[in-house]
Design an enzyme around this catalytic site. Structure first.
Site: not given
Ligand code: NAD
Ligand code: ZN
Length: 293
Positions: A153, A164, A182, A184, A221-222, A266
């Site tokens: 992801h 840009c 930015c 720009c 852990g999902t 975990a």
């Protein structure tokens, strides 16, 4: 009802067996079962040639980063489609920066890897694990020492100009004005995938390849509800791999896809698996090349 009988059974076992008879006294059936599963996972890892891991937000909760779903998850406070959808960002970037991105930045800027990340890094150092496919955007697998991390992801470590495409390290971005801009003049956005956006093609392609080619996939852990990431264990299973889940909660994978679920946090589970694996294959034997005398 089940829990009543389990507690009763445990207390009977504790009365029958004298203290010291069983190493995990007081008798706790979950612990006994957990010990067996940890040993089994270490044996399966020792036997597997190619091991890969799929991780989710749960592996980073012990580093202080809240998950989306589950206890303490961000969705207890926000509606995902209001906040983490690309349409929401395009409509009102300042709102999404203020509610979600600023908070994520504050947490991720200072978070450090926990024992779950370090355990996976140790598996790589032991020559067991090659690639980590992560849905996380926090960069903690790399910080722990894993060298081949697919960021499914994208990443929060960088911000990208919407005009840009110039990139800025998130830690360096000045957020005294929201949204940050930015040089720009374009608006900066996380270099991560919002809901409603495509998965980076190279990450998707490589993940599918690795999932279909591994002997064992650790799924850590999902909640396994975000697609197409949740498809990777399915691909692994269909290609003949073992799928071992580590999660304090059951998931849609648990009954259909996983060979077994180690129901725990975990950090603790990874520490115990690595310790068992080191007993089976001591680090010295794996890391030091043998010399002939
Ligand atoms: P999720 O938030 O949907 O689910 C988290 C899962 O982790 C749950 O199943 C929960 O039971 C489990 N869990 C909680 N604590 C745990 C622990 N200590 N050890 C092991 N498991 C634990 O997470 P998801 O499945 O990754 O999907 C959410 C999406 O949100 C991902 O795509 C990710 O991009 C994004 N996200 C990332 C971060 C991060 O980078 N750390 C944080 C929040 C959300
Ligand atoms: Zn720009």
């Amino acid at each position: 009802m089940v829990s009543f009988f389990k507690t009763k059974y445990e207390s009977i076992l504790n009365r029958i067996f004298p203290s010291g008879f069983y190493p995990t006294r007081p008798f706790n059936l979950n612990e006994v079962h957990m010990d067996d599963l940890i040993k089994k996972a270490a044996e399966d890892l020792a036997a597997a040639g190619k091991v890969t891991a799929l991780t989710g937000a749960g592996i980073s909760t012990e580093s202080g980063i809240p998950p989306f779903r589950g206890k303490g998850g961000l969705w207890e406070r926000f509606d995902p489609m209001e906040i983490a959808h690309i349409d929401a960002f395009m409509k009102d970037p300042a709102k999404v920066w203020n509610i979600l991105v600023k908070e994520m930045k504050a947490i991720v800027d200072t978070a450090t890897p926990n024992d779950g990340h370090k355990g996976l890094a140790k598996l790589e150092a032991m020559g067991k694990l090659k690639t980590v496919i992560t849905q996380n955007i926090d960069g903690l697998h790399q910080a722990a020492g894993n060298t081949d991390v697919i960021e499914f992801h994208g990443t929060f470590a960088w911000q990208r100009c919407m005009d840009c495409s110039r990139k800025y390290e998130t830690r360096e971005v000045d957020i005294s004005k929201i949204p940050p801009l930015c040089i720009c003049g374009g608006i900066l956005r996380p270099d991560a995938v919002f809901f409603g956006e495509m998965i980076p093609q190279d990450a998707l392609w490589r993940s599918r390849q690795i999932a279909s080619d591994c002997d064992l996939m650790l799924v850590v852990g999902t909640s396994a509800v975000v697609q197409p990431a949740a498809l990777m264990p399915v691909i692994a299973k269909e290609s003949g791999a073992k799928v071992v889940e580590i999660n304090p909660e059951r998931t849609p994978l648990t009954d259909e896809i996983s060979d077994y679920l180690i129901m725990g946090e975990a950090g603790d589970v990874m520490n115990r698996i690595v310790a068992e694996l080191e007993k089976i294959s001591p680090p010295a034997a794996l890391e030091t090349p043998r010399t002939q005398s």
